[in-house]
Write a protein that holds these residues in place. Structure first.
Motif, PDB file in Angstrom:
ATOM      1  N   CYS A  19       0.851  -1.173   0.000  1.00  0.00           N
ATOM      2  CA  CYS A  19       0.000   0.000   0.000  1.00  0.00           C
ATOM      3  C   CYS A  19       0.892   1.230   0.000  1.00  0.00           C
ATOM      4  CB  CYS A  19      -0.878  -0.019   1.248  1.00  0.00           C
ATOM      5  SG  CYS A  19      -2.113   1.269   1.296  1.00  0.00           S
ATOM      6  N   SER A  21       0.608   5.773  -0.466  1.00  0.00           N
ATOM      7  CA  SER A  21      -0.269   6.926  -0.650  1.00  0.00           C
ATOM      8  C   SER A  21       0.579   8.166  -0.886  1.00  0.00           C
ATOM      9  CB  SER A  21      -1.173   7.122   0.568  1.00  0.00           C
ATOM     10  OG  SER A  21      -0.401   7.384   1.721  1.00  0.00           O
ATOM     11  N   LYS A  75      -4.251   6.854  -3.203  1.00  0.00           N
ATOM     12  CA  LYS A  75      -3.861   5.668  -2.441  1.00  0.00           C
ATOM     13  C   LYS A  75      -3.883   4.455  -3.366  1.00  0.00           C
ATOM     14  CE  LYS A  75      -4.652   3.470   1.968  1.00  0.00           C
ATOM     15  NZ  LYS A  75      -5.393   3.577   3.230  1.00  0.00           N
ATOM     16  N   ARG A  77      -3.107   0.279  -3.644  1.00  0.00           N
ATOM     17  CA  ARG A  77      -2.898  -0.960  -2.870  1.00  0.00           C
ATOM     18  C   ARG A  77      -2.836  -2.145  -3.816  1.00  0.00           C
ATOM     19  NH1 ARG A  77      -7.658  -3.721  -1.819  1.00  0.00           N
ATOM     20  NH2 ARG A  77      -9.511  -2.639  -2.507  1.00  0.00           N
TER      21      ARG A  77
END
Length: 123
Positions: A19, A21, A75, A77
């Motif tokens: 992940c 961001s 973001k 992921r």
């Protein structure tokens, strides 16, 4: 046996989730409704916007008295159950708030949220 164990561990590392961001974290939880509650066209000031979101990611000067501020948050992921050793999937959510000012007062604003998916195949 060790060879299969090594291949299995490498395969596991390839599919582990990740992940990342970037951008303004204050924008992450925003929705169209929450932005519209905070920003009222014709009333909200630049200083109030700075209190809500901090410094803008981008400022565009249209004229002496007109500015456009942009705030973004993204973001990405990598879901564990979608990726395989041969395919990596990345899901991205990007949110953008664009605010138009004239004489330090908001005259218009827009909020957008977009989801995208990217698939990379590896052999």
């Amino acid at each position: 046996m060790r060879r299969f164990l090594g291949i299995g561990l490498i395969g596991l590392l390839v599919i582990l989730p990740g992940c990342s961001s970037s951008g303004n974290e204050r924008v992450e939880k925003e929705t169209d409704a929450s932005v519209s509650q905070k920003i009222i066209d014709g009333q909200t000031t630049k200083s109030q916007i700075k209190q809500y979101y901090g410094d803008p990611d981008n400022v565009d000067f249209k004229t002496k008295n007109q500015e456009v501020w942009t705030y973004t948050f993204s973001k990405t992921r990598t879901p564990v159950f979608v990726s395989t050793p041969f395919q990596q999937v990345q899901k991205t959510n990007k949110k953008t708030i664009t605010i138009y000012f004239e004489n330090n007062i908001v005259v218009n604003h827009a909020f957008s949220s977009a989801n995208s998916e990217r698939r990379d195949f590896h052999l």
